[in-house]
Design an enzyme around this catalytic site. Structure first.
Site, mmCIF file in Angstrom:
data_model
loop_
_atom_site.group_PDB
_atom_site.id
_atom_site.type_symbol
_atom_site.label_atom_id
_atom_site.label_comp_id
_atom_site.label_asym_id
_atom_site.label_seq_id
_atom_site.Cartn_x
_atom_site.Cartn_y
_atom_site.Cartn_z
ATOM 1 N N LYS A 66 42.706 39.715 40.384
ATOM 2 C CA LYS A 66 42.391 38.831 41.417
ATOM 3 C C LYS A 66 43.629 38.441 42.344
ATOM 4 O O LYS A 66 43.457 38.554 43.658
ATOM 5 C CB LYS A 66 42.030 37.298 40.818
ATOM 6 C CG LYS A 66 40.702 37.650 39.948
ATOM 7 C CD LYS A 66 40.578 36.336 39.324
ATOM 8 C CE LYS A 66 39.199 36.194 38.556
ATOM 9 N NZ LYS A 66 38.850 35.120 37.668
ATOM 10 N N ALA A 83 44.337 33.604 38.351
ATOM 11 C CA ALA A 83 44.071 33.155 36.859
ATOM 12 C C ALA A 83 42.757 33.559 36.330
ATOM 13 O O ALA A 83 41.819 33.596 37.292
ATOM 14 C CB ALA A 83 44.318 31.546 37.093
ATOM 15 N N ASP A 84 42.590 33.684 35.277
ATOM 16 C CA ASP A 84 41.303 33.918 34.580
ATOM 17 C C ASP A 84 41.318 33.509 33.029
ATOM 18 O O ASP A 84 42.361 33.307 32.614
ATOM 19 C CB ASP A 84 40.875 35.549 34.598
ATOM 20 C CG ASP A 84 39.563 35.567 34.225
ATOM 21 O OD1 ASP A 84 38.765 35.369 35.240
ATOM 22 O OD2 ASP A 84 39.194 36.078 33.264
ATOM 23 N N THR A 85 40.075 32.852 32.727
ATOM 24 C CA THR A 85 39.913 32.161 31.655
ATOM 25 C C THR A 85 38.889 32.971 30.674
ATOM 26 O O THR A 85 37.676 32.947 31.202
ATOM 27 C CB THR A 85 39.809 30.629 31.514
ATOM 28 O OG1 THR A 85 40.912 30.070 32.306
ATOM 29 C CG2 THR A 85 39.408 30.041 30.198
#
EC number: 3.6.1.9
Length: 210
Positions: A66, A83-85
């Site tokens: 990203k 960011a990634d969750t």
């Protein structure tokens, strides 16, 4: 851009700050650090896990891709935060709940069990800001739901704050009343671990955070 320091004092001009996400939760969390992105530039990438990909490598790859995808498209000096969750049950990555049935399946799986929420951060400077530093953090948090009855699951679904959420729930939403244990970063579960975000930005040249 020029940022305001303590008592309104001006700090040195620094590159633009770009958030590679359209998440309103991440914007709200950044505001807690006193930061407002100069641009919100959601990354358009394929988020499909690779065959047999484990949760931690997956979330790291997503945050990195990203940030890199957005940084590649910006010609001005800037720092891009990706960011990634993910919500994981062991090695299983639970999906983002885009419909009620998916959310119900996720909540049924999570009922009475401990799971892990991983959030990865990636800072990438654009080519026009060679002094910037690439940095990464991965934050892991353990969360345990109480055992949910069918009626409680339907009530959570009726509340509606599961939409678009990894694992079908939002820590800051109605599900909070059913979470009996959390160990780690609450803000990381919401989508942006504040301590680690601040550390990444403090490691950049120039004044980003006090």
């Amino acid at each position: 851009m020029t940022a305001s320091g303590p008592a309104g004092a001006e700090t040195a001009v620094r590159p633009a700050f770009v958030l590679a996400s359209a998440s309103p939760r991440r914007l709200d969390l950044l505001a807690q650090l006193g930061l407002t992105p100069d641009r919100v530039f959601p990354a358009n990438i394929d988020e499909t896990p690779q065959r047999d990909e484990q949760p931690r490598p997956y979330v790291r790859r997503m945050a990195a891709e990203k940030a890199a995808a957005v940084a590649h498209q910006i010609t001005e000096p800037a720092l891009v935060l990706g960011a990634d969750t993910v919500v994981a049950l062991g090695r299983r990555i639970l999906p983002k709940a885009e419909d009620r049935d998916t959310a119900r399946k996720c909540l049924t799986l999570l009922s009475g069990r401990r799971h892990t929420v991983l959030t990865a951060l990636r800072c990438v400077p654009t080519a026009a800001w060679p002094d910037g530093r690439t940095g990464e953090r991965v934050v892991e948090t353990a969360v345990t739901f109480s055992r949910l009855t069918d009626h409680q699951i339907e009530a959570l679904l009726d509340a509606g704050d599961w939409q678009g959420k990894a694992g079908g729930y939002a820590l800051q939403g109605h599900a909070a009343g059913f979470i009996r244990f959390i160990s780690g970063s609450a803000s990381g579960v919401i989508g942006l671990p504040l301590f680690e975000t601040a550390q990444l930005l403090r490691g950049q040249p120039g004044h980003w955070l006090p």
